[in-house]
Write a protein that holds these residues in place. Structure first.
Motif, PDB file in Angstrom:
ATOM      1  N   PHE A   1     -31.069 105.373  81.613  1.00  0.00           N
ATOM      2  CA  PHE A   1     -31.506 105.332  80.138  1.00  0.00           C
ATOM      3  C   PHE A   1     -32.682 104.158  79.981  1.00  0.00           C
ATOM      4  O   PHE A   1     -32.155 102.991  79.922  1.00  0.00           O
ATOM      5  CB  PHE A   1     -30.463 105.318  78.974  1.00  0.00           C
TER       6      PHE A   1
ATOM      7  N   LYS B   1     -35.240 102.184  77.320  1.00  0.00           N
ATOM      8  CA  LYS B   1     -35.676 102.115  75.886  1.00  0.00           C
ATOM      9  C   LYS B   1     -36.519 100.971  75.647  1.00  0.00           C
ATOM     10  O   LYS B   1     -36.090  99.906  76.237  1.00  0.00           O
ATOM     11  CB  LYS B   1     -34.471 101.990  74.900  1.00  0.00           C
TER      12      LYS B   1
ATOM     13  N   GLU C   1     -42.066 102.942  69.806  1.00  0.00           N
ATOM     14  CA  GLU C   1     -40.627 102.876  70.122  1.00  0.00           C
ATOM     15  C   GLU C   1     -40.442 104.040  71.254  1.00  0.00           C
ATOM     16  O   GLU C   1     -40.874 105.296  70.998  1.00  0.00           O
ATOM     17  CB  GLU C   1     -39.494 103.112  69.246  1.00  0.00           C
TER      18      GLU C   1
ATOM     19  N   GLN D   1     -37.948 106.081  74.384  1.00  0.00           N
ATOM     20  CA  GLN D   1     -36.647 106.481  74.808  1.00  0.00           C
ATOM     21  C   GLN D   1     -36.581 107.653  75.924  1.00  0.00           C
ATOM     22  O   GLN D   1     -37.130 108.693  75.470  1.00  0.00           O
ATOM     23  CB  GLN D   1     -35.511 106.744  73.869  1.00  0.00           C
ATOM     24  N   GLU D   2     -36.280 107.117  77.162  1.00  0.00           N
ATOM     25  CA  GLU D   2     -36.404 108.036  78.057  1.00  0.00           C
ATOM     26  C   GLU D   2     -34.908 107.951  78.918  1.00  0.00           C
ATOM     27  O   GLU D   2     -34.318 107.088  78.943  1.00  0.00           O
ATOM     28  CB  GLU D   2     -37.357 107.787  79.191  1.00  0.00           C
ATOM     29  N   GLN D   3     -34.522 109.323  79.443  1.00  0.00           N
ATOM     30  CA  GLN D   3     -33.545 109.389  80.275  1.00  0.00           C
ATOM     31  C   GLN D   3     -33.717 110.175  81.536  1.00  0.00           C
ATOM     32  O   GLN D   3     -34.544 110.958  81.360  1.00  0.00           O
ATOM     33  CB  GLN D   3     -32.468 110.060  79.394  1.00  0.00           C
TER      34      GLN D   3
ATOM     35  N   TYR E   1     -23.862 107.280  74.544  1.00  0.00           N
ATOM     36  CA  TYR E   1     -24.777 107.441  75.553  1.00  0.00           C
ATOM     37  C   TYR E   1     -24.151 108.903  76.430  1.00  0.00           C
ATOM     38  O   TYR E   1     -24.867 109.639  77.102  1.00  0.00           O
ATOM     39  CB  TYR E   1     -24.734 106.234  76.971  1.00  0.00           C
TER      40      TYR E   1
ATOM     41  N   SER F   1     -28.771 101.083  81.746  1.00  0.00           N
ATOM     42  CA  SER F   1     -29.798 100.944  80.689  1.00  0.00           C
ATOM     43  C   SER F   1     -30.895  99.888  80.906  1.00  0.00           C
ATOM     44  O   SER F   1     -30.502  98.997  81.566  1.00  0.00           O
ATOM     45  CB  SER F   1     -28.918 100.590  79.257  1.00  0.00           C
TER      46      SER F   1
ATOM     47  N   PHE G   1     -33.840  97.794  70.998  1.00  0.00           N
ATOM     48  CA  PHE G   1     -32.867  98.090  71.618  1.00  0.00           C
ATOM     49  C   PHE G   1     -31.963  96.859  72.224  1.00  0.00           C
ATOM     50  O   PHE G   1     -31.095  97.039  72.971  1.00  0.00           O
ATOM     51  CB  PHE G   1     -32.992  99.175  72.435  1.00  0.00           C
TER      52      PHE G   1
END
Length: 483
Positions: A73, A75, A82, A84-86, A227, A240, A351
């Protein structure tokens, strides 16, 4: 919830072992393995990774239980937005614990497809232990393990020059590859290995110094349920990281031809000399951290984000970076400013709650390495002191008094350093305090009382900090300082 594995995740394609990776910790999995995974998916790199557990205790067993899979993850903030990637990382094909399966480890040397060695065994990992022997099962030190692997490869392929490896260490020491190669050659001498092997190391293998940069908080224990709720399968190795990534590697066209970094959109730079980039990071990123800590704590902030978001403290940090640090560096102004803006985005990352107190460790030695060179270079180039860095220097000295507005300050340093600062603060005049601290060559490696106007300006800043506080003291200092 079912456990994460290749069958469940429908990721059953087997990749050839192209990379031996020493280290299975959070950083390598969030940094190097992320890059390799992206190269595989976007640039047809087709590289499988065999992970070596560098210490007797580690995560290889857990990694193998998940067939080398885990979720990353990312962030952060990029250009004020902002992000956020997964993604599920799938490049790791197997993990080996050499403390239990030493022959399996050495067998990797015989892989036809093997091309690269990558490592991150911490700064203490690239070390020489003269008690290690060629027959060690396994060896104590990482360089000894690698020497044994290289020697097995040399013997197995009859010294074939085409079977040499590209070695890219990521440990956070300067000249990491040069140091590693030097130790490998020490082991070749200690173990009385043949001259042909030494020649093969020198002529058929390439060693590449690196600079790596990414904040990796790691396993998000406090928020693991949140998560895990985003995933289809149970993952015990979630990691993360921030969005920002920088990898500077010394090398030329041959390295670029081996690894198609140019085909993925990541901040990876292959250059002949990485030292300007290392200096850039130390002076801007680390230097800004060290500049802000005492100043911002005394002002009343608790985190890095609070510091850069506040009108006063944020402006102070930006002035120090853009007007006093950047002018002393050798890279192009455009490149330096772009890097500095990325750094400020990283500081604003919502984050990551980066406590100022947690980065106050060893602030005196950090100031000497990270900030003082910028202060001295600016004074030399401009024939005047950089006032923001000078005021920050005074804040550092005031911080080591240990208390502020009836609160104990979070000093965390060597006992001898703390004792010396305490002794100096028993003096009665700010001029005396300034002179005593600045002339201490054990702190700064030079006598700073020889720097024009520095002693007087530090004394002035200390008096204004004490009588006016940080914000008013700073404003008065800017008006009254000798320039």
């Amino acid at each position: 919830m079912e456990k994460l594995n290749r069958k469940n995740a429908n990721l059953t394609t087997t990749l050839p072992i192209k990379v031996v990776q020493f280290g299975e910790g959070n950083f390598l999995r969030a940094f190097v393995d992320f890059v390799i995974d992206k190269l595989n998916k976007e640039a047809d790199f087709n590289a499988g990774v065999a992970v070596i557990q560098p210490l007797a205790g580690g995560l290889v067993e857990m990694l193998n239980e998940q067939d080398g899979l885990y979720n990353l993850f990312m962030k952060g903030v990029k250009q004020g937005k902002e992000i956020q990637e997964q993604r599920t990382i799938s490049c790791i094909q197997k993990g080996i614990n050499p403390y239990k399966n030493y022959e399996d480890y050495l067998k990797l040397a015989e892989e036809e497809t093997l091309e690269f060695v990558i490592s991150n065994t911490t700064e203490a990992g690239i070390a020489y232990d003269e008690s290690d022997t060629l027959e060690g099962t396994p060896h104590k030190s990482f360089p000894a393990k690698l020497t044994a692997l290289l020697y097995r490869r040399f013997k197995h392929f009859g010294g074939d020059s085409a079977k040499g490896l590209t070695i890219i260490p990521c440990e956070l020491i300067n000249y990491n590859a040069d140091t590693l190669k030097k130790i490998i050659l020490h082991y070749a001498e200690l173990w009385k290995l043949e001259a042909d092997f030494v020649a093969w190391i020198n002529n058929s293998n390439s060693f590449h110094n690196t600079l790596v940069d990414r904040i990796v908080p790691g396993y998000p224990k406090a928020d693991i349920d949140a998560y895990q709720s985003e995933l289809q399968f149970e993952d015990k190795l979630i990691v993360s990281a921030e969005v920002f990534l920088l990898w500077v590697i010394e090398g030329g066209e041959a390295l670029k031809a081996k690894i198609p970094f140019d085909k993925i959109d990541e901040n990876i730079i292959v250059v002949e000399d990485m030292q300007p980039y290392r200096t850039r990071k130390v002076r801007i990123l680390n230097g800004a951290h060290t500049t802000m800590v005492p100043f911002s704590i005394l002002f009343g902030n608790e985190t890095v984000k609070e510091t850069v978001d506040h009108d006063f403290t944020g402006a102070f940090v930006k002035e120090a970076i853009f007007k006093e640090i950047i002018p002393t560096l050798s890279l192009s102004e455009e490149e330096l400013k772009a890097f500095a803006e990325e750094v400020l985005d990283r500081f604003r990352n919502p984050f990551i709650k980066h406590q100022l107190a947690s980065i106050a460790l060893n602030s005196i030695s950090k100031f000497r390495v990270r900030v003082l060179p910028s202060l001295l270079a600016f004074q030399k180039d401009c024939n005047r002191l950089p006032l923001h860095l000078t005021f920050a220097f005074a804040c550092l000295i005031r911080f080591y008094r240990g208390e502020w507005n009836n609160h104990t300050l979070p000093i965390n340093d060597d006992d001898a350093v703390v004792a010396e600062l305490k002794r100096v603060w028993e003096m009665h005049s700010y001029q005396e305090i300034s002179r005593e601290i600045l002339k201490n060559e054990k702190f700064w490696d030079i006598d700073l009382t020889t720097v024009p106007d520095l002693q007087d300006n530090i004394a002035l800043a200390l008096e204004l900090i004490e009588t006016k506080g940080i914000e008013e003291g700073y404003k008065n200092f800017i008006e009254k300082a000798t320039v």
